[in-house]
Scaffold this motif. Structure first.
Motif, short mmCIF file in Angstrom:
data_model
loop_
_atom_site.label_atom_id
_atom_site.label_comp_id
_atom_site.label_asym_id
_atom_site.label_seq_id
_atom_site.Cartn_x
_atom_site.Cartn_y
_atom_site.Cartn_z
N ILE A 1 3.73 8.57 -1.84
CA ILE A 1 3.00 9.84 -1.96
C ILE A 1 1.67 9.67 -2.72
O ILE A 1 0.65 10.24 -2.34
CB ILE A 1 3.86 10.87 -2.73
N VAL A 2 1.69 8.84 -3.77
CA VAL A 2 0.49 8.74 -4.61
C VAL A 2 -0.66 8.16 -3.79
O VAL A 2 -1.78 8.71 -3.77
CB VAL A 2 0.79 7.87 -5.86
N THR A 3 -0.39 7.05 -3.08
CA THR A 3 -1.45 6.44 -2.28
C THR A 3 -1.86 7.36 -1.13
O THR A 3 -3.05 7.44 -0.79
CB THR A 3 -0.97 5.08 -1.73
N ALA A 4 -0.90 8.07 -0.56
CA ALA A 4 -1.22 9.00 0.52
C ALA A 4 -2.18 10.08 0.00
O ALA A 4 -3.15 10.44 0.67
CB ALA A 4 0.05 9.64 1.07
N LYS A 5 -1.93 10.54 -1.21
CA LYS A 5 -2.81 11.58 -1.78
C LYS A 5 -4.20 11.01 -2.08
O LYS A 5 -5.20 11.69 -1.90
CB LYS A 5 -2.19 12.17 -3.05
N GLU A 6 -4.23 9.75 -2.55
CA GLU A 6 -5.54 9.13 -2.80
C GLU A 6 -6.34 9.01 -1.51
O GLU A 6 -7.54 9.24 -1.47
CB GLU A 6 -5.35 7.74 -3.42
N ARG A 7 -5.63 8.63 -0.46
CA ARG A 7 -6.31 8.50 0.83
C ARG A 7 -6.86 9.86 1.30
O ARG A 7 -7.98 9.95 1.81
CB ARG A 7 -5.31 7.94 1.86
N LEU A 8 -6.09 10.91 1.06
CA LEU A 8 -6.54 12.25 1.43
C LEU A 8 -7.80 12.65 0.67
O LEU A 8 -8.74 13.21 1.23
CB LEU A 8 -5.45 13.28 1.09
#
Ligand code: IPE
Ligand code: IPE
Ligand code: MG
Ligand code: MG
Length: 317
Positions: A264-271
Protein backbone atom coordinates in the motif's frame (compact mmCIF):
# COMPACT_ATOMS: atom_id res chain seq x y z
CA UNK A 1 -3.16 32.12 -10.85
CA UNK A 2 -3.38 28.33 -10.61
CA UNK A 3 -3.56 28.14 -6.83
CA UNK A 4 -6.17 30.92 -6.65
CA UNK A 5 -8.39 29.29 -9.26
CA UNK A 6 -7.86 25.94 -7.49
CA UNK A 7 -9.30 27.39 -4.31
CA UNK A 8 -12.23 28.89 -6.16
CA UNK A 9 -13.11 25.84 -8.24
CA UNK A 10 -16.06 23.98 -6.74
CA UNK A 11 -15.55 20.41 -7.90
CA UNK A 12 -18.62 19.02 -6.12
CA UNK A 13 -20.84 21.46 -7.90
CA UNK A 14 -19.04 20.84 -11.20
CA UNK A 15 -19.42 17.05 -10.93
CA UNK A 16 -23.09 17.35 -9.96
CA UNK A 17 -23.92 19.64 -12.86
CA UNK A 18 -21.96 17.66 -15.40
CA UNK A 19 -23.32 14.27 -14.35
CA UNK A 20 -26.87 15.64 -14.48
CA UNK A 21 -26.19 16.83 -18.04
CA UNK A 22 -24.74 13.45 -19.02
CA UNK A 23 -27.68 11.64 -17.43
CA UNK A 24 -30.19 13.76 -19.34
CA UNK A 25 -28.39 13.04 -22.60
CA UNK A 26 -28.20 9.30 -21.82
CA UNK A 27 -31.90 9.34 -21.07
CA UNK A 28 -32.41 10.80 -24.54
CA UNK A 29 -30.66 7.81 -26.08
CA UNK A 30 -31.79 5.01 -23.80
CA UNK A 31 -35.29 6.16 -22.93
CA UNK A 32 -36.84 6.06 -26.34
CA UNK A 33 -36.97 2.43 -27.39
CA UNK A 34 -40.23 1.19 -28.75
CA UNK A 35 -41.38 -1.47 -26.33
CA UNK A 36 -38.93 -0.21 -23.72
CA UNK A 37 -40.54 -2.38 -21.11
CA UNK A 38 -38.83 -5.43 -22.59
CA UNK A 39 -36.39 -7.05 -20.21
CA UNK A 40 -33.33 -6.33 -22.31
CA UNK A 41 -33.98 -2.58 -22.25
CA UNK A 42 -34.64 -2.66 -18.54
CA UNK A 43 -31.39 -4.56 -18.02
CA UNK A 44 -29.42 -2.07 -20.15
CA UNK A 45 -30.92 0.82 -18.21
CA UNK A 46 -30.22 -0.93 -14.92
CA UNK A 47 -26.54 -1.10 -15.86
CA UNK A 48 -26.29 2.61 -16.56
CA UNK A 49 -28.96 4.25 -14.30
CA UNK A 50 -28.78 5.30 -11.53
CA UNK A 51 -25.30 6.17 -12.49
CA UNK A 52 -21.91 6.01 -11.00
CA UNK A 53 -19.61 8.96 -10.94
CA UNK A 54 -19.72 9.57 -14.73
CA UNK A 55 -15.97 10.21 -14.62
CA UNK A 56 -15.24 9.35 -18.24
CA UNK A 57 -17.93 11.49 -19.92
CA UNK A 58 -17.12 14.37 -17.57
CA UNK A 59 -13.44 14.07 -18.46
CA UNK A 60 -14.41 14.18 -22.12
CA UNK A 61 -16.45 17.33 -21.61
CA UNK A 62 -13.66 18.96 -19.61
CA UNK A 63 -11.02 18.07 -22.18
CA UNK A 64 -13.15 19.17 -25.14
CA UNK A 65 -14.02 22.45 -23.46
CA UNK A 66 -10.37 23.12 -22.64
CA UNK A 67 -9.79 23.26 -26.39
CA UNK A 68 -12.97 25.17 -27.19
CA UNK A 69 -15.63 22.57 -28.10
CA UNK A 70 -19.23 23.24 -27.12
CA UNK A 71 -20.91 20.84 -24.71
CA UNK A 72 -23.61 19.92 -27.25
CA UNK A 73 -20.99 18.68 -29.73
CA UNK A 74 -19.30 16.55 -27.10
CA UNK A 75 -22.34 14.93 -25.50
CA UNK A 76 -23.03 12.12 -28.00
CA UNK A 77 -19.42 10.96 -27.62
CA UNK A 78 -19.55 11.38 -23.86
CA UNK A 79 -22.66 9.18 -23.73
CA UNK A 80 -21.02 6.57 -25.92
CA UNK A 81 -18.01 6.27 -23.63
CA UNK A 82 -20.29 5.89 -20.59
CA UNK A 83 -22.28 3.16 -22.38
CA UNK A 84 -19.05 1.27 -23.01
CA UNK A 85 -18.01 1.75 -19.40
CA UNK A 86 -21.41 0.51 -18.15
CA UNK A 87 -21.22 -2.55 -20.40
CA UNK A 88 -17.74 -3.32 -19.08
CA UNK A 89 -18.98 -3.21 -15.48
CA UNK A 90 -21.97 -5.49 -16.16
CA UNK A 91 -19.65 -8.05 -17.74
CA UNK A 92 -16.91 -7.52 -15.13
CA UNK A 93 -19.29 -8.62 -12.36
CA UNK A 94 -20.39 -11.83 -14.11
CA UNK A 95 -19.43 -15.14 -12.46
CA UNK A 96 -16.96 -15.90 -15.28
CA UNK A 97 -15.03 -12.71 -14.49
CA UNK A 98 -15.05 -11.11 -11.03
CA UNK A 99 -18.18 -12.86 -9.78
CA UNK A 100 -19.33 -9.83 -7.84
CA UNK A 101 -22.84 -9.73 -6.42
CA UNK A 102 -22.85 -6.00 -5.84
CA UNK A 103 -22.25 -3.00 -8.06
CA UNK A 104 -22.51 0.53 -6.69
CA UNK A 105 -23.94 -0.94 -3.51
CA UNK A 106 -26.84 -2.61 -5.35
CA UNK A 107 -27.29 -6.13 -6.72
CA UNK A 108 -25.21 -6.59 -9.88
CA UNK A 109 -27.16 -6.78 -13.14
CA UNK A 110 -26.85 -10.57 -13.40
CA UNK A 111 -28.27 -10.96 -9.88
CA UNK A 112 -31.39 -9.11 -10.99
CA UNK A 113 -31.80 -10.21 -14.61
CA UNK A 114 -29.84 -13.46 -14.77
CA UNK A 115 -26.50 -14.11 -16.42
CA UNK A 116 -27.75 -14.46 -19.97
CA UNK A 117 -29.68 -11.21 -19.91
CA UNK A 118 -26.78 -9.37 -18.22
CA UNK A 119 -24.45 -10.60 -20.94
CA UNK A 120 -26.85 -9.34 -23.59
CA UNK A 121 -27.41 -6.02 -21.81
CA UNK A 122 -23.64 -5.43 -21.92
CA UNK A 123 -23.52 -6.39 -25.60
CA UNK A 124 -26.47 -4.07 -26.24
CA UNK A 125 -24.78 -1.09 -24.57
CA UNK A 126 -21.54 -1.68 -26.45
CA UNK A 127 -23.34 -1.77 -29.80
CA UNK A 128 -25.51 1.21 -28.86
CA UNK A 129 -22.43 3.31 -28.16
CA UNK A 130 -21.28 2.99 -31.76
CA UNK A 131 -24.82 3.39 -33.04
CA UNK A 132 -25.06 6.76 -31.26
CA UNK A 133 -21.81 8.21 -32.53
CA UNK A 134 -22.32 7.07 -36.09
CA UNK A 135 -25.69 8.85 -36.22
CA UNK A 136 -25.11 11.88 -38.42
CA UNK A 137 -28.06 13.67 -36.84
CA UNK A 138 -26.69 13.67 -33.33
CA UNK A 139 -23.07 14.19 -34.34
CA UNK A 140 -23.74 16.62 -37.18
CA UNK A 141 -21.27 19.10 -35.75
CA UNK A 142 -18.47 16.65 -36.52
CA UNK A 143 -17.32 15.83 -40.06
CA UNK A 144 -17.73 12.28 -41.34
CA UNK A 145 -13.95 12.00 -41.46
CA UNK A 146 -13.57 12.99 -37.82
CA UNK A 147 -16.45 10.72 -36.80
CA UNK A 148 -14.64 7.75 -38.35
CA UNK A 149 -11.40 8.75 -36.62
CA UNK A 150 -13.21 8.88 -33.28
CA UNK A 151 -14.97 5.56 -33.87
CA UNK A 152 -11.57 4.04 -34.60
CA UNK A 153 -10.08 5.54 -31.45
CA UNK A 154 -12.96 4.40 -29.26
CA UNK A 155 -13.11 0.88 -30.70
CA UNK A 156 -9.35 0.53 -30.23
CA UNK A 157 -9.66 1.55 -26.56
CA UNK A 158 -12.52 -0.91 -26.02
CA UNK A 159 -10.89 -3.79 -27.87
CA UNK A 160 -8.09 -6.29 -27.40
CA UNK A 161 -5.42 -3.60 -27.20
CA UNK A 162 -7.51 -1.87 -24.56
CA UNK A 163 -10.30 -2.82 -22.20
CA UNK A 164 -11.03 -6.34 -23.45
CA UNK A 165 -7.34 -7.22 -23.68
CA UNK A 166 -6.77 -5.84 -20.19
CA UNK A 167 -9.67 -7.83 -18.78
CA UNK A 168 -8.24 -10.96 -20.41
CA UNK A 169 -4.82 -10.32 -18.83
CA UNK A 170 -6.52 -9.59 -15.50
CA UNK A 171 -8.33 -12.91 -15.70
CA UNK A 172 -5.17 -14.85 -16.55
CA UNK A 173 -3.25 -13.15 -13.75
CA UNK A 174 -5.75 -14.22 -11.09
CA UNK A 175 -4.01 -16.31 -8.45
CA UNK A 176 -0.63 -15.94 -10.21
CA UNK A 177 2.53 -14.21 -9.05
CA UNK A 178 2.89 -11.24 -11.35
CA UNK A 179 5.47 -8.49 -11.59
CA UNK A 180 4.84 -4.77 -11.53
CA UNK A 181 5.22 -4.34 -15.29
CA UNK A 182 2.42 -6.85 -15.85
CA UNK A 183 0.17 -5.14 -13.31
CA UNK A 184 0.76 -1.81 -15.04
CA UNK A 185 0.00 -3.29 -18.42
CA UNK A 186 -3.27 -4.72 -17.08
CA UNK A 187 -4.24 -1.36 -15.56
CA UNK A 188 -3.30 0.64 -18.61
CA UNK A 189 -5.46 -1.58 -20.79
CA UNK A 190 -8.45 -2.57 -18.71
CA UNK A 191 -9.02 0.89 -17.21
CA UNK A 192 -6.55 3.34 -18.71
CA UNK A 193 -7.46 2.89 -22.36
CA UNK A 194 -11.04 4.14 -22.03
CA UNK A 195 -9.99 7.07 -19.85
CA UNK A 196 -7.29 8.01 -22.34
CA UNK A 197 -9.80 7.74 -25.20
CA UNK A 198 -12.22 9.95 -23.26
CA UNK A 199 -9.85 12.89 -22.99
CA UNK A 200 -8.43 12.40 -26.47
CA UNK A 201 -11.86 12.27 -28.11
CA UNK A 202 -12.88 15.45 -26.29
CA UNK A 203 -9.77 17.13 -27.68
CA UNK A 204 -10.33 15.71 -31.17
CA UNK A 205 -13.91 17.01 -31.28
CA UNK A 206 -12.49 20.43 -30.42
CA UNK A 207 -9.99 20.16 -33.26
CA UNK A 208 -6.97 19.98 -30.98
CA UNK A 209 -3.77 18.72 -32.58
CA UNK A 210 0.00 18.69 -32.21
CA UNK A 211 1.37 19.52 -28.77
CA UNK A 212 -2.09 19.97 -27.30
CA UNK A 213 -3.04 16.43 -28.27
CA UNK A 214 0.27 15.10 -26.93
CA UNK A 215 -0.17 16.86 -23.60
CA UNK A 216 -3.77 15.75 -23.15
CA UNK A 217 -2.72 12.20 -24.04
CA UNK A 218 -0.08 12.28 -21.32
CA UNK A 219 -2.71 13.48 -18.89
CA UNK A 220 -5.05 10.65 -20.00
CA UNK A 221 -2.35 8.01 -19.64
CA UNK A 222 -1.34 9.10 -16.15
CA UNK A 223 -4.95 9.45 -15.07
CA UNK A 224 -5.95 6.01 -16.36
CA UNK A 225 -3.21 4.36 -14.37
CA UNK A 226 -3.87 6.53 -11.32
CA UNK A 227 -7.55 5.69 -11.44
CA UNK A 228 -7.03 1.94 -11.16
CA UNK A 229 -4.29 2.25 -8.52
CA UNK A 230 -6.61 4.45 -6.43
CA UNK A 231 -9.49 2.00 -6.91
CA UNK A 232 -7.31 -0.93 -5.84
CA UNK A 233 -5.99 0.93 -2.78
CA UNK A 234 -9.56 1.66 -1.72
CA UNK A 235 -10.46 -2.01 -2.27
CA UNK A 236 -7.40 -3.22 -0.36
CA UNK A 237 -8.21 -0.97 2.57
CA UNK A 238 -11.73 -2.33 2.48
CA UNK A 239 -12.75 1.27 2.57
CA UNK A 240 -14.73 3.53 0.38
CA UNK A 241 -14.10 7.14 -0.39
CA UNK A 242 -16.06 9.66 1.63
CA UNK A 243 -19.58 10.10 0.33
CA UNK A 244 -19.47 7.06 -1.93
CA UNK A 245 -21.32 3.77 -1.65
CA UNK A 246 -19.56 0.43 -1.33
CA UNK A 247 -18.67 -0.54 -4.87
CA UNK A 248 -18.66 -4.29 -4.64
CA UNK A 249 -18.92 -7.24 -2.32
CA UNK A 250 -15.14 -7.81 -2.41
CA UNK A 251 -15.12 -11.57 -2.66
CA UNK A 252 -11.80 -13.07 -1.66
CA UNK A 253 -9.78 -13.33 -4.86
CA UNK A 254 -6.13 -12.84 -5.54
CA UNK A 255 -6.05 -10.12 -8.14
CA UNK A 256 -3.04 -8.52 -9.78
CA UNK A 257 -3.13 -5.06 -8.22
CA UNK A 258 -0.59 -2.41 -7.33
CA UNK A 259 -1.11 -2.79 -3.57
CA UNK A 260 -0.85 -6.59 -3.78
CA UNK A 261 2.44 -6.44 -5.71
CA UNK A 262 4.27 -3.47 -4.16
CA UNK A 263 2.29 -2.85 -0.97
CA UNK A 264 0.00 0.00 0.00
CA UNK A 265 2.75 2.47 0.92
CA UNK A 266 4.55 2.21 -2.42
CA UNK A 267 1.23 2.23 -4.27
CA UNK A 268 0.34 5.50 -2.55
CA UNK A 269 3.75 6.97 -3.38
CA UNK A 270 3.24 6.06 -7.00
CA UNK A 271 -0.18 7.75 -6.94
CA UNK A 272 1.29 10.92 -5.51
CA UNK A 273 3.97 10.89 -8.19
CA UNK A 274 1.28 10.42 -10.85
CA UNK A 275 -0.58 13.47 -9.50
CA UNK A 276 2.58 15.53 -9.93
CA UNK A 277 2.88 14.30 -13.52
CA UNK A 278 -0.81 14.94 -14.15
CA UNK A 279 -0.58 18.52 -12.99
CA UNK A 280 2.60 19.16 -14.93
CA UNK A 281 0.99 17.83 -18.13
CA UNK A 282 -1.47 20.72 -17.74
CA UNK A 283 1.14 23.33 -16.80
CA UNK A 284 0.80 25.17 -20.04
CA UNK A 285 -2.91 25.88 -19.54
CA UNK A 286 -4.42 28.36 -17.18
CA UNK A 287 -7.87 28.51 -15.66
CA UNK A 288 -9.60 26.62 -18.47
CA UNK A 289 -7.75 23.47 -17.34
CA UNK A 290 -8.95 23.79 -13.75
CA UNK A 291 -11.69 21.13 -14.14
CA UNK A 292 -9.08 18.61 -15.36
CA UNK A 293 -6.72 19.53 -12.51
CA UNK A 294 -9.51 19.19 -9.98
CA UNK A 295 -10.56 15.82 -11.42
CA UNK A 296 -6.99 14.55 -11.11
CA UNK A 297 -6.80 15.70 -7.48
CA UNK A 298 -10.18 14.13 -6.81
CA UNK A 299 -9.27 10.74 -8.32
CA UNK A 300 -5.92 10.57 -6.53
CA UNK A 301 -7.34 12.15 -3.36
CA UNK A 302 -9.92 9.35 -3.00
CA UNK A 303 -7.07 7.07 -1.97
CA UNK A 304 -4.22 9.28 -0.78
CA UNK A 305 -4.03 12.30 1.46
CA UNK A 306 -2.86 14.97 -0.96
CA UNK A 307 -2.83 17.66 1.75
CA UNK A 308 -3.02 21.36 0.91
CA UNK A 309 0.65 22.28 1.27
CA UNK A 310 2.23 19.54 -0.80
CA UNK A 311 -0.41 20.07 -3.41
CA UNK A 312 0.39 23.74 -3.66
CA UNK A 313 4.02 22.88 -4.26
CA UNK A 314 3.03 20.36 -6.92
CA UNK A 315 0.69 22.77 -8.59
CA UNK A 316 3.35 25.43 -8.89
CA UNK A 317 6.17 22.99 -9.65
C1 IPE B 1 -15.03 1.35 -11.69
O1 IPE B 1 -15.07 2.55 -12.39
C2 IPE B 1 -14.27 0.33 -12.44
C3 IPE B 1 -12.87 0.66 -12.67
C4 IPE B 1 -12.42 0.89 -13.84
C5 IPE B 1 -11.95 0.68 -11.56
P1 IPE B 1 -15.82 3.81 -11.78
O2 IPE B 1 -15.37 4.02 -10.38
O3 IPE B 1 -15.67 4.96 -12.71
O4 IPE B 1 -17.32 3.32 -11.76
P2 IPE B 1 -18.67 4.11 -11.54
O5 IPE B 1 -19.29 4.20 -12.91
O6 IPE B 1 -18.39 5.45 -10.96
O7 IPE B 1 -19.48 3.24 -10.63
C1 IPE C 1 -12.85 -2.96 -13.64
O1 IPE C 1 -11.84 -3.32 -12.86
C2 IPE C 1 -12.28 -2.66 -14.99
C3 IPE C 1 -13.25 -2.87 -16.03
C4 IPE C 1 -14.51 -3.12 -15.84
C5 IPE C 1 -12.78 -2.80 -17.38
P1 IPE C 1 -12.14 -3.94 -11.42
O2 IPE C 1 -12.73 -5.27 -11.54
O3 IPE C 1 -10.88 -3.78 -10.66
O4 IPE C 1 -13.19 -2.88 -10.86
P2 IPE C 1 -14.33 -3.06 -9.78
O5 IPE C 1 -13.63 -3.15 -8.46
O6 IPE C 1 -15.09 -4.30 -10.12
O7 IPE C 1 -15.17 -1.82 -9.94
MG1 MG D 1 -12.36 -6.84 -12.81
MG1 MG E 1 -14.50 -6.08 -10.69
Amino acid sequence: MTSISKRKFDLDDYLKRRSATVDRALEGYLGKYPGASQTIFRAMRYGIFPGGKRIRPILMLASGELFGAAESRLLPFACAVEMIHAYSLIHDDLPGLDDDDLRRGEPAAHKVFGEGMALLAGDGLLAEAFHVISDTESTCAVSAELAVKIIRELSHSAGVMGLVGGQALDLEAEGQEVDLATVEMIHVRKTGALILASVRIGALVAGAAGEDLIRISHYGEYLGLAFQIADDILDAQGGIAVGERAESSHKERKKATYPSVVGIVTAKERLTELLRLLLSALDRYEMQAEPLRAMARYIVGRAVDIGGESLKKETHG
